[in-house]
Design a protein around this motif. Structure first.
Motif, PDB file in Angstrom:
ATOM      1  N   ALA A 227      -4.694  -8.631  16.794  1.00 27.02           N
ATOM      2  CA  ALA A 227      -3.837  -8.530  15.607  1.00 27.02           C
ATOM      3  C   ALA A 227      -3.699  -9.907  14.984  1.00 27.02           C
ATOM      4  N   HIS A 228      -4.694 -10.301  14.201  1.00 28.93           N
ATOM      5  CA  HIS A 228      -4.745 -11.647  13.656  1.00 28.93           C
ATOM      6  C   HIS A 228      -3.913 -11.821  12.389  1.00 28.93           C
ATOM      7  N   GLU A 229      -3.474 -10.727  11.803  1.00 30.12           N
ATOM      8  CA  GLU A 229      -2.655 -10.823  10.598  1.00 30.12           C
ATOM      9  C   GLU A 229      -1.790  -9.572  10.458  1.00 30.12           C
ATOM     10  N   ASN A 230      -0.774  -9.651   9.618  1.00 32.00           N
ATOM     11  CA  ASN A 230       0.064  -8.481   9.366  1.00 32.00           C
ATOM     12  C   ASN A 230      -0.767  -7.368   8.721  1.00 32.00           C
ATOM     13  N   GLN A 231      -0.501  -6.148   9.122  1.00 31.81           N
ATOM     14  CA  GLN A 231      -1.262  -5.013   8.587  1.00 31.81           C
ATOM     15  C   GLN A 231      -0.306  -3.872   8.271  1.00 31.81           C
ATOM     16  N   SER A 232      -0.308  -3.401   7.022  1.00 33.86           N
ATOM     17  CA  SER A 232       0.525  -2.246   6.672  1.00 33.86           C
ATOM     18  C   SER A 232      -0.187  -0.971   7.107  1.00 33.86           C
ATOM     19  N   GLY A 233       0.579   0.007   7.567  1.00 34.99           N
ATOM     20  CA  GLY A 233      -0.006   1.268   8.031  1.00 34.99           C
ATOM     21  C   GLY A 233      -0.192   2.266   6.903  1.00 34.99           C
ATOM     22  N   LEU A 234      -0.851   3.371   7.231  1.00 41.17           N
ATOM     23  CA  LEU A 234      -1.137   4.398   6.236  1.00 41.17           C
ATOM     24  C   LEU A 234       0.138   5.057   5.716  1.00 41.17           C
ATOM     25  N   VAL A 235       1.161   5.164   6.577  1.00 44.80           N
ATOM     26  CA  VAL A 235       2.424   5.775   6.145  1.00 44.80           C
ATOM     27  C   VAL A 235       3.046   4.957   5.017  1.00 44.80           C
ATOM     28  N   LYS A 236       2.998   3.644   5.122  1.00 42.26           N
ATOM     29  CA  LYS A 236       3.532   2.779   4.074  1.00 42.26           C
ATOM     30  C   LYS A 236       2.674   2.854   2.814  1.00 42.26           C
ATOM     31  N   GLN A 237       1.364   2.953   2.990  1.00 44.39           N
ATOM     32  CA  GLN A 237       0.466   3.045   1.837  1.00 44.39           C
ATOM     33  C   GLN A 237       0.726   4.305   1.016  1.00 44.39           C
TER      34      GLN A 237
END
Length: 469
Positions: A227-237
């Motif tokens: 996990a090299h960076e923040n990642q938004s999930g599909l639910v947020k998208q």
């Protein structure tokens, strides 16, 4: 039905389809004493003719009729212009029959042993519903999203799409593999108030179990290895839009509980975060599995099932709407040929005959694949013939026809309505072919003649014969 009978509908038009004349008379007397106009017929054929000639609000429909099963008439009754509510009445009620009737759109399912008052109560409720429905109905110009067909079965499903699009209720789409569940989900989204926002697809069958939570809910940098960076999930998208969970029956039990909480609160925490994130998504789920059976087998959470099936749309398999096959062929042939940069192909009559005789276990997806195969096999040939179809398909149909030819059907086990005269079937097929051909060529008769192989004179004669302008 004569004009005198038509005009004798002072309060609401009620049609009774039942071969028991004594029962029809008893129910009619009770209804007329309450101010309702009634008409009684004894067969499916009479019922269909009568309901198309008049404007009826409610139909009382028996199951066992001289010329067939009343349940088979239900979709046709619901598809006519007046779209009457249908109350099933039967002397031999069965749980399976009741379930089938309700799924097919019946208002209620009543046994004849019930009191007359209990038989009229559903009528009152149905009429109240129709009255309120007329007051609150909102006309919708439906964006069909490549859902092709105008059969009775598909029109029922399109009506459900329109209703689903006019709300934010969770929707569960059921149907066999290949029927087009994602297309239906897209149609709901495109016709809803959320159409300007994202339509996010989650293929539950392909989610790696170790990464599901990260994919759905996102993660913070350093939450786990990789996990090299923040990642938004599909639910947020899907915030403000639609979240489509395809094949939700494949969602692991370990995630179902977490997702249920998200569905209830519309908030979640990404992996490695201590802050809740809000997502205003609308859920549409789809499955080809029996979720009730999975609940009984402890493979799916019952509480989650209750939440996702607030509104259910059941898509009919292609074998139950074969009249749509020709339209589907025209649509996808044009699309595939245009994408490939080649002239649009025509069809031989035998090409359609072989497609109509197949049951399409893979549904529309399989049919589209067969069209692609035939176009590829035809190369520069302008007309698609049966020999352009895969050998396996033609062999299967030949084998099935040999099996059926060896069977004898007794008059006691057959319904005459299932076997119309061959001349009527050929007439209907020819009319539908020419209508679709002219729609396909946008009325260009020169192109229509080239595709069909007919001369201009032959085409004109057929158009005149079938009253096609």
């Amino acid at each position: 039905m004569n004009k005198a009978v038509k005009n004798d509908i002072p309060k609401a038009g009620i049609l009774i389809i039942d071969d028991d004349k004594a029962f029809c008379k008893m129910l009619s007397v009770k209804l007329k004493s309450s101010g309702y106009g009634t008409v009684s017929v004894q067969t499916i054929a009479e019922g269909l003719r009568t309901v198309t000639e008049g404007a009826f609000d409610v139909v009382y429909l028996d199951v066992n009729l001289p010329d067939g099963n009343g349940l088979d008439l239900l979709p046709r009754l619901r598809s006519i212009e007046s779209s009457p509510e249908v109350i099933i009445i039967t002397g031999a009620g069965k749980p399976d029959g009741a379930e089938l009737a309700i799924k097919c759109g019946a208002w209620d399912y009543i046994q004849k042993g019930s009191t007359l008052n209990s038989m009229i109560l559903p009528l009152i409720r149905a009429l109240d519903y129709r009255k309120e429905k007329k007051k609150s109905s909102i006309p919708i110009c439906l964006e069909r999203s490549h859902i092709i067909g105008d059969s009775e079965a598909i029109n029922v499903s399109l009506d459900r799409i329109a209703k689903a699009a006019n709300s934010d209720t969770n929707v569960l789409i059921t149907g066999e593999t290949g029927v087009g569940k994602e297309l239906f989900a897209q149609a709901i989204h495109k016709n809803s108030r959320r159409s300007e926002n994202n339509f996010v697809v989650v293929d539950c069958a392909s989610l790696p179990e170790t990464l599901i939570e990260s994919i759905l809910f996102g993660h913070k940098k350093g939450a786990f290895t990789g996990a090299h960076e923040n990642q938004s999930g599909l639910v947020k998208q899907a915030d403000g839009g639609t979240l489509f969970l395809d094949e939700i029956g494949e969602l692991p039990l370990s995630i179902q509980k977490s997702f249920l909480r998200v569905l209830e609160d519309h908030s979640f925490m990404p992996i490695g975060s201590s802050n809740h994130i809000i997502s205003d998504f609308r859920l549409i789920a789809a499955t080809n599995r029996n979720l009730e059976e999975m609940v009984r087998s402890d493979m799916f959470r019952e509480d989650l099932l209750y939440r996702i099936r607030a509104f259910v749309i059941e898509i009919p398999p292609l074998r139950e709407r074969k009249s749509d096959i020709i339209n589907i062929c025209f649509h996808y042939t044009r699309k595939i040929c245009e994408q490939s940069g080649i002239d649009i192909k025509g069809f031989s009559p035998e090409f359609f005959e072989i497609l109509m005789s197949y049951d399409w276990p893979g549904n529309v997806r399989e049919l589209v694949h067969m069209i692609e195969t035939a176009i590829t096999a035809a190369q520069t040939e302008p007309i698609l013939h049966t020999w352009h179809l895969p050998v396996a398909l033609r062999a299967q149909i030949a084998s099935d026809s040999m099996k059926h030819s060896g069977k004898t059907v007794s008059p006691e086990t057959s319904v005459s309505g299932d076997f119309p005269p061959m001349r009527e079937v050929l007439e209907l097929t020819e009319k539908q072919y020419i209508q679709n051909l002219l729609r396909f060529t946008r009325g260009n008769r020169t192109v229509a003649c080239r595709i069909s192989g007919l001369s201009r004179t032959s085409l004109f004669i057929r158009m005149k014969h079938h009253n096609i302008t």
